[in-house]
Design an enzyme around this catalytic site. Structure first.
Site, mmCIF file in Angstrom:
data_model
loop_
_atom_site.group_PDB
_atom_site.id
_atom_site.type_symbol
_atom_site.label_atom_id
_atom_site.label_comp_id
_atom_site.label_asym_id
_atom_site.label_seq_id
_atom_site.Cartn_x
_atom_site.Cartn_y
_atom_site.Cartn_z
ATOM 1 N N ASP A 83 0.786 -1.253 0.000
ATOM 2 C CA ASP A 83 0.000 0.000 0.000
ATOM 3 C C ASP A 83 0.811 1.294 0.000
ATOM 4 O OD1 ASP A 83 -1.867 -2.002 0.350
ATOM 5 O OD2 ASP A 83 -2.990 -0.988 1.920
ATOM 6 N N ASP B 134 -4.864 -0.611 -1.681
ATOM 7 C CA ASP B 134 -6.264 -0.377 -1.369
ATOM 8 C C ASP B 134 -6.902 0.120 -2.655
ATOM 9 O OD1 ASP B 134 -6.684 -1.053 1.260
ATOM 10 O OD2 ASP B 134 -6.832 0.998 2.010
ATOM 11 N N HIS C 215 -10.621 1.060 -3.296
ATOM 12 C CA HIS C 215 -11.972 1.092 -2.738
ATOM 13 C C HIS C 215 -12.999 1.736 -3.670
ATOM 14 C CE1 HIS C 215 -10.192 -0.115 0.997
ATOM 15 N NE2 HIS C 215 -9.759 1.071 1.370
ATOM 16 N N SER D 288 -15.265 1.318 5.084
ATOM 17 C CA SER D 288 -14.270 1.823 6.046
ATOM 18 C C SER D 288 -14.287 3.348 6.131
ATOM 19 C CB SER D 288 -12.861 1.358 5.658
ATOM 20 O OG SER D 288 -12.377 2.077 4.533
ATOM 21 N N HIS E 143 -10.314 7.337 1.180
ATOM 22 C CA HIS E 143 -8.943 7.198 0.704
ATOM 23 C C HIS E 143 -8.884 6.099 -0.343
ATOM 24 C CE1 HIS E 143 -9.410 4.133 3.838
ATOM 25 N NE2 HIS E 143 -8.553 3.419 3.109
ATOM 26 N N LYS F 55 -7.029 -4.798 -3.265
ATOM 27 C CA LYS F 55 -7.809 -5.388 -2.160
ATOM 28 C C LYS F 55 -8.877 -4.428 -1.680
ATOM 29 C CE LYS F 55 -4.236 -4.056 1.178
ATOM 30 N NZ LYS F 55 -4.921 -2.984 1.892
ATOM 31 N N GLU G 151 -13.894 -4.983 4.003
ATOM 32 C CA GLU G 151 -12.626 -4.351 4.362
ATOM 33 C C GLU G 151 -11.551 -5.410 4.265
ATOM 34 O OE1 GLU G 151 -10.601 -2.205 4.268
ATOM 35 O OE2 GLU G 151 -10.583 -0.941 6.062
ATOM 36 N N ALA H 188 0.490 0.536 6.331
ATOM 37 C CA ALA H 188 1.151 1.052 7.527
ATOM 38 C C ALA H 188 1.455 -0.124 8.439
ATOM 39 C CB ALA H 188 0.230 2.050 8.238
ATOM 40 N N CYS I 265 -2.098 -2.570 7.563
ATOM 41 C CA CYS I 265 -2.009 -3.494 6.425
ATOM 42 C C CYS I 265 -0.738 -4.325 6.432
ATOM 43 C CB CYS I 265 -2.202 -2.729 5.125
ATOM 44 S SG CYS I 265 -3.908 -2.108 5.005
HETATM 45 ZN ZN ZN Z 1 -8.504 1.371 3.016
#
Ligand code: ZN
Length: 199
Positions: free
Chosen positions: A20, A62, A64, A70, A81, A106, A113, A141, A145
């Site tokens: 990420d 990520d 999304h 989330s 985000h 993902k 999530e 982070a 993740c």
């Molecule tokens: Zn996320």
């Protein structure tokens, strides 16, 4: 006899997992990880090393939908985000991700999530198909993740090398990052830095 100071020799069965490293997670992004940009030059060194040895490289992201569960608007903990196709979801501009790298998206559906790169993805199948046994994991982070990816990797039987010079924590609580590193170590991950990697 082996000691903690032994160099780690890279070879077949090893893969690099970059977690990420996306614009929204860097300073200036919508969900910045403090000093998140500092992982980029270090990861570039790891990327060059793995690419030079033609070892597999995976980059999770990520990805999304705009109404992801989330996000605060849906009762989740985070500001919006890494909305798929948005500039903030792009890989950090300075990250030298080779074209050969495999991108793993993902948490791509509204109600799911996924902090772990293994959750709802084909990462494990891809790793098994290439007979990968040992994972070198860095990125963002530490306390979300990276932690969850390492948890799953250990559960799935991979050997894990945590790249402690290439991770940064959100630290919602100040000790979260340190606690996550401790948990990963107790799960069997070895904590290494660039200087531990042999040529
Ligand atoms: Zn996320």
């Amino acid at each position: 006899m082996s000691t903690a100071r032994d160099k780690v020799a890279l070879g077949p069965g090893d893969a690099l997992i970059v977690v990420d490293v996306q614009r929204d997670f860097l300073p200036g992004g919508s969900l910045p990880v403090p000093q998140g940009d500092e992982v980029v030059p270090v990861l570039n060194s790891y990327l060059a090393t793995f690419a030079a040895k033609a070892l597999p490289i995976y980059a999770t992201r990520d990805w999304h939908p705009a109404n992801h569960c989330s996000f605060k608007a849906r009762g989740g903990p985070w500001p919006p985000h890494c909305v798929a196709e948005s500039p903030g979801a792009r890989v950090a501009a300075a990250l030298a991700l080779p074209l050969s790298a495999t991108v793993i998206s993902k948490a791509t559906t509204a109600d799911q999530e996924a902090y772990s790169g293994f959750e709802g993805t084909d990462l494990d199948a891809r790793l098994r198909a290439t007979r990968t046994r040992r994972l070198f994991v860095g990125g963002l982070a530490t306390d979300y993740c990276v932690l969850n990816t390492v948890r799953d990797a250990c559960k799935l039987g991979y050997e894990v090398m945590l790249l402690t010079d290439a991770i940064r924590a959100v630290n919602v609580s100040p000790e979260d990052g340190r606690r996550a590193e401790g948990e990963m170590r107790s799960l069997g991950a070895r904590l290494v830095t660039l200087t531990d990697i042999g040529a």
